[in-house]
Design a protein around this motif. Sequence first.
Motif, PDB file in Angstrom:
ATOM      1  N   GLN A  60       0.814  -1.209   0.000  1.00  0.00           N
ATOM      2  CA  GLN A  60       0.000   0.000   0.000  1.00  0.00           C
ATOM      3  C   GLN A  60       0.851   1.265   0.000  1.00  0.00           C
ATOM      4  OE1 GLN A  60      -3.423  -0.243  -0.283  1.00  0.00           O
ATOM      5  NE2 GLN A  60      -2.841  -2.368  -0.611  1.00  0.00           N
ATOM      6  N   SER A  61       2.143   1.133   0.238  1.00  0.00           N
ATOM      7  CA  SER A  61       3.023   2.297   0.275  1.00  0.00           C
ATOM      8  C   SER A  61       4.376   1.928  -0.322  1.00  0.00           C
ATOM      9  CB  SER A  61       3.216   2.773   1.721  1.00  0.00           C
ATOM     10  OG  SER A  61       4.008   1.842   2.444  1.00  0.00           O
TER      11      SER A  61
ATOM     12  N   ASP B 275       0.283  -0.587 -11.153  1.00  0.00           N
ATOM     13  CA  ASP B 275      -0.594   0.270 -10.349  1.00  0.00           C
ATOM     14  C   ASP B 275      -0.146   1.725 -10.412  1.00  0.00           C
ATOM     15  OD1 ASP B 275      -2.181   1.539  -8.487  1.00  0.00           O
ATOM     16  OD2 ASP B 275      -1.644   0.221  -6.811  1.00  0.00           O
ATOM     17  N   PRO B 276      -0.824   2.545 -11.217  1.00  0.00           N
ATOM     18  CA  PRO B 276      -0.416   3.949 -11.327  1.00  0.00           C
ATOM     19  C   PRO B 276      -0.678   4.742 -10.045  1.00  0.00           C
ATOM     20  CG  PRO B 276      -2.433   3.570 -12.559  1.00  0.00           C
ATOM     21  CD  PRO B 276      -1.974   2.230 -12.055  1.00  0.00           C
ATOM     22  N   SER B 277      -1.509   4.241  -9.172  1.00  0.00           N
ATOM     23  CA  SER B 277      -1.802   4.963  -7.935  1.00  0.00           C
ATOM     24  C   SER B 277      -0.736   4.728  -6.859  1.00  0.00           C
ATOM     25  CB  SER B 277      -3.176   4.564  -7.378  1.00  0.00           C
ATOM     26  OG  SER B 277      -3.161   3.226  -6.936  1.00  0.00           O
ATOM     27  N   LEU B 278       0.125   3.732  -7.053  1.00  0.00           N
ATOM     28  CA  LEU B 278       1.202   3.471  -6.100  1.00  0.00           C
ATOM     29  C   LEU B 278       2.413   4.291  -6.527  1.00  0.00           C
ATOM     30  CD1 LEU B 278       2.361   1.966  -3.654  1.00  0.00           C
ATOM     31  CD2 LEU B 278       3.002   0.121  -5.219  1.00  0.00           C
ATOM     32  N   TYR B 279       2.631   5.402  -5.835  1.00  0.00           N
ATOM     33  CA  TYR B 279       3.733   6.289  -6.186  1.00  0.00           C
ATOM     34  C   TYR B 279       5.000   5.863  -5.448  1.00  0.00           C
ATOM     35  CZ  TYR B 279       6.738  10.288  -6.738  1.00  0.00           C
ATOM     36  OH  TYR B 279       7.815  11.087  -7.029  1.00  0.00           O
TER      37      TYR B 279
ATOM     38  N   LYS C 180      10.326   4.287  -9.506  1.00  0.00           N
ATOM     39  CA  LYS C 180       9.747   2.942  -9.437  1.00  0.00           C
ATOM     40  C   LYS C 180      10.389   1.997 -10.450  1.00  0.00           C
ATOM     41  CE  LYS C 180       5.162   2.592  -9.429  1.00  0.00           C
ATOM     42  NZ  LYS C 180       3.742   2.303  -9.771  1.00  0.00           N
TER      43      LYS C 180
END
Length: 105
Positions: free
Chosen positions: A4-5, A37-41, A45
């Motif tokens: 999640q992070s 996952d584009p929402s996982l910054y 990356k």
Amino acid sequence: MGPQSAQEFIRALKAPADPPHAGGPFKIVIARKAWDDPSLYIINKAEVIVEWILTRLLKEKSKERDANPIFDVQHWELLSDILVSVNTSKSDGSTRAVKAWLVPY
């Protein structure tokens, strides 16, 4: 379920063993989900994942075939997806560039 992070992601990749020993997904699955996952910054990356894949390929090259990442298509597909830019077709007939770490000039 994936990290999640950014901290959870890095911790999962740097763990001494794949999480299945603790009931979780393999590291390659975690890396794939993080990439997709584009929402996982995660800062850099692509570089983090490529470094992990290349290190794993080098360090585990002498393992038995069934545990050797060199023979695992998932590692090569993820590496390719990160390194190569691909155009995909959209429903309206146009194309869009898929994210890639190294974009050819």
